[in-house]
Design an enzyme around this catalytic site. Structure first.
Site, mmCIF file in Angstrom:
data_model
loop_
_atom_site.group_PDB
_atom_site.id
_atom_site.type_symbol
_atom_site.label_atom_id
_atom_site.label_comp_id
_atom_site.label_asym_id
_atom_site.label_seq_id
_atom_site.Cartn_x
_atom_site.Cartn_y
_atom_site.Cartn_z
ATOM 1 N N SER A 263 1.862 -4.528 -2.652
ATOM 2 C CA SER A 263 1.623 -4.461 -4.100
ATOM 3 C C SER A 263 2.726 -3.816 -4.929
ATOM 4 O O SER A 263 2.671 -3.857 -6.157
ATOM 5 C CB SER A 263 0.305 -3.727 -4.383
ATOM 6 O OG SER A 263 -0.780 -4.581 -4.146
ATOM 7 N N SER B 140 -0.306 -6.222 -6.540
ATOM 8 C CA SER B 140 -1.181 -5.867 -7.628
ATOM 9 C C SER B 140 -0.515 -5.086 -8.749
ATOM 10 O O SER B 140 -1.035 -5.052 -9.867
ATOM 11 C CB SER B 140 -2.354 -5.054 -7.090
ATOM 12 O OG SER B 140 -1.902 -3.801 -6.607
ATOM 13 N N LYS C 281 0.975 2.880 -13.156
ATOM 14 C CA LYS C 281 -0.070 1.904 -12.867
ATOM 15 C C LYS C 281 -1.413 2.526 -13.246
ATOM 16 O O LYS C 281 -1.630 3.725 -13.020
ATOM 17 C CB LYS C 281 -0.025 1.580 -11.367
ATOM 18 C CG LYS C 281 -0.938 0.471 -10.901
ATOM 19 C CD LYS C 281 -0.681 0.181 -9.412
ATOM 20 C CE LYS C 281 -1.520 -0.967 -8.904
ATOM 21 N NZ LYS C 281 -1.222 -1.276 -7.476
#
Lengths: 98, 527
Positions: free
Chosen positions: B190, B166, B91
């Protein structure tokens, strides 16, 4: 529970150091109040005798030896500077006068 | 497009077996995934950076280490981590020295990390190959990836829908076979929610399990790093690779890492047999109002499957679940408003100088650098912490947090091995469906954020389809029970190994390989 006026929104934006356009302030006023309405639910709970939880895993303070070790090279740190002058970050004058 | 039937279609543990037997090399594995990521990402937009050069150098290094171990003998070979030579996506809030790290924000566009995150070091140390960085909601604030400053990511199951967030890019890249493994972070759901929406496995470990040194901070009492993969064994091995104490994150705990994580049963029957005599609770509050009927049905079927395999399942109550959303949306924004104070345009990142004074520079830098959701949360947090409101908001929320945590403690003290319920109340939703109403978006995480508030581990695993889209089953355990949760999740895989839905691949994979596909942002703009 509390509700935010337009003046409150402007004040909070100032505290948060966010420069917001008129349209953003107007939109945020509505959205923030909608979110604050959800907070009102918490008032249903009597929490007078409940201790707060700031940290969940009940770790005791973990200390390490205070040993000097190399930090990042100045050049690596300064490489991301938006404005630099040699070994310095450049910022506007904070104290008045030239 | 290259390699449709080849390496990219395998689990990491299958590729690892081929690597060790000499059938393939880490370089071939990296090349196949890089090629597929490049060829299929235009219409998906899962990646913000793909670093071929770095990845291939790491793959060559992994091949050299493997050759050395082979020469040394079986012990040296056995000492290599099971994920040695396997590709991973990070990420875009994990620092990789010299690489861009945006956290999905304009304010960090062009920022290059001056050092490696702890998990970057750990992954390198075990020979994992970092392919690049994935898209995300700005500063991990969002449940759809639509809050990325660089445009949204699509869902490989339906390109008109969100991948969740997310960590949407990390989930979508794994679901689209661009990488077998990826890393996400989970502050309120997330990792688990995008895993559910993309039909893959994702775990948020116990708070303190993985060091966050070198990770862009969102809410420091909630943030935790965890793995995504297409099966439980791969997810467990990746968690194993990054777990453990690191003195540079004082909240990382000196708890031993479960060695179980790299020894999950390969046999479905053996895995399933673990369930006999285990005790699960199903929190009735997790079947929230407005939940999609197909999701509820898939969860009920999964629960019945666990029972049939010999587990005891009881309905239980987590009475303060309903207060999770309100308390979370005080605690998380409050911490975020403090963490994001560092973006001042002085030392790094986006900076606008209008020449007037330092205050004017802050206002315009932050006002133009942050996106709408980040501004909303910084405003909420600043308000909740401002003079006169601290007790009414932040302190109150921390007390409610105690009540939420106690709900879980009561059940685990009563002997439940894990709790079972939905990860998300609905399947992947259409772009724009929840953008206009922030509270609606926040409700996507109603079943995941109490777990962060309590600091517990939770995993989402695929458990079927609702109207053709994946449903996630969430398992929640007591602190440090990652080994047990992985075993339970692997057992569920074993029980459902022959289920029809396991054979359904993301519907839009074929489209992704086609030429001339618009990006998700272009697709939305043309509607």
């Amino acid at each position: 529970m509390a509700s935010l006026t337009r003046a409150d929104v402007e004040h909070v934006a100032y505290l948060a150091r966010l420069g917001l356009a008129e349209a953003e302030l107007a939109r945020l006023e509505g959205q923030l109040n909608h979110i604050l309405d959800q907070y009102a639910k918490l008032a249903e709970l009597d929490t007078d005798a409940i201790p707060p939880t700031a940290q969940t895993i009940e770790l005791e303070n973990i200390l390490r030896d205070d040993v000097a070790r190399p930090s990042l090279p100045a050049e690596d740190v300064l490489a991301n500077a938006p404005h630099r002058d040699g070994e310095f970050f450049v910022v506007p004058a904070i104290l008045g006068g030239e | 497009m290259a390699d449709l039937q080849g390496l990219t279609q395998l689990f990491a543990h299958e590729m690892a077996a081929r690597l060790r037997s000499g059938e393939t090399t880490a370089r071939e594995i990296a090349e196949a995934h890089l090629a597929r990521a490049h060829a299929t990402d235009h219409g998906l937009h899962a990646w913000l950076t793909i670093d071929d050069e770095r990845a291939l150098a790491e793959a060559d290094a992994a091949d050299a280490t493997l050759a050395g171990a082979r020469a040394e003998g079986p012990d040296a070979l056995a000492a290599l981590h099971p994920l040695h030579g396997m590709p991973v996506a990070l990420k875009d809030l994990v620092s990789v020295k010299g690489g861009q790290c945006t956290a999905g924000s304009r304010i960090l566009e062009g920022y290059r990390a001056p050092y490696d995150a702890h998990i970057t070091e750990r992954l390198r140390a075990v020979g994992v190959v970092i392919l690049g960085k994935t898209n995300m909601d700005e500063f991990a604030m969002g449940s759809s990836c639509e809050h990325s400053a660089f445009g949204p990511t699509a869902n490989p199951w339906d390109l008109e829908r969100v991948p969740g967030g997310s960590s949407g890019g990390s989930a979508a890249s794994v679901a689209a076979f661009q990488t077998p493994l990826s890393i996400g972070t989970d502050t309120g759901g997330s990792i688990r929610q995008p895993a559910a929406l993309c039909g893959i496995v994702g775990m948020k470990p116990t708070y303190g399990r993985v060091s966050r040194y070198g990770i862009v901070a969102f809410a420091s009492s909630l943030d935790q790093i965890g793995p995504f993969a297409r099966d439980v064994r791969d997810a467990a091995a990746l968690l194993h690779a990054v777990s453990g104490r690191d003195e540079r994150d004082s909240t990382s705990a000196p708890e031993p890492v479960a060695e179980d994580l790299v020894n999950l049963p390969a046999s479905d029957d053996e895995a399933a047999s673990w369930l006999r005599g285990k005790r699960f609770g199903v929190p009735r509050e997790y079947f929230v109002e407005g939940m999609e009927p197909g999701v509820a049905a898939a969860i009920r079927t999964a629960v019945a499957d666990l029972e049939r395999a010999g587990a005891t399942v009881e309905e239980v109550s987590l009475p303060h679940t309903d207060y999770g959303l309100a308390s979370y949306y005080i605690v998380a924004p409050a911490e975020a408003s403090a963490n994001l104070a560092r973006y001042d345009g002085v030392r790094f990142g986006h900076a606008v100088t209008d020449g007037a004074d330092y205050l004017a520079d802050y206002l315009v830098t932050r006002g133009s650098g942050f996106g709408p959701e980040v501004k909303r949360r910084v405003m909420l947090g600043t308000y909740a912490l401002s003079a006169g409101y601290y007790d009414a908001f932040y302190l109150k929320a921390l007390k409610v947090r105690t009540l939420i945590k106690r709900d879980f403690d009561v059940l685990f003290d009563a002997g439940f091995d894990a709790l079972v319920g939905p990860t998300s109340p609905d399947v992947a939703f259409r772009f724009g469906a929840k953008l206009a109403d922030p509270v609606k978006m926040y409700l996507s995480d109603a079943c995941t954020l109490p777990v962060n508030m309590a600091g517990l581990p939770g995993i989402s695993i695929p458990c079927g389809l609702s109207e053709g889209l994946p449903v996630g089953l969430q398992l929640i355990g007591p602190a440090w029970s990652e080994g047990v949760l992985m075993r339970a999740a692997r057992a569920y895989e074993g029980v459902t190994a022959s289920a029809d839905w396991r054979r359904v691949r993301p519907h839009d994979l074929a489209k992704l390989a086609g030429a001339g596909l618009p990006t998700p942002a272009e697709r939305i703009a043309s509607r």
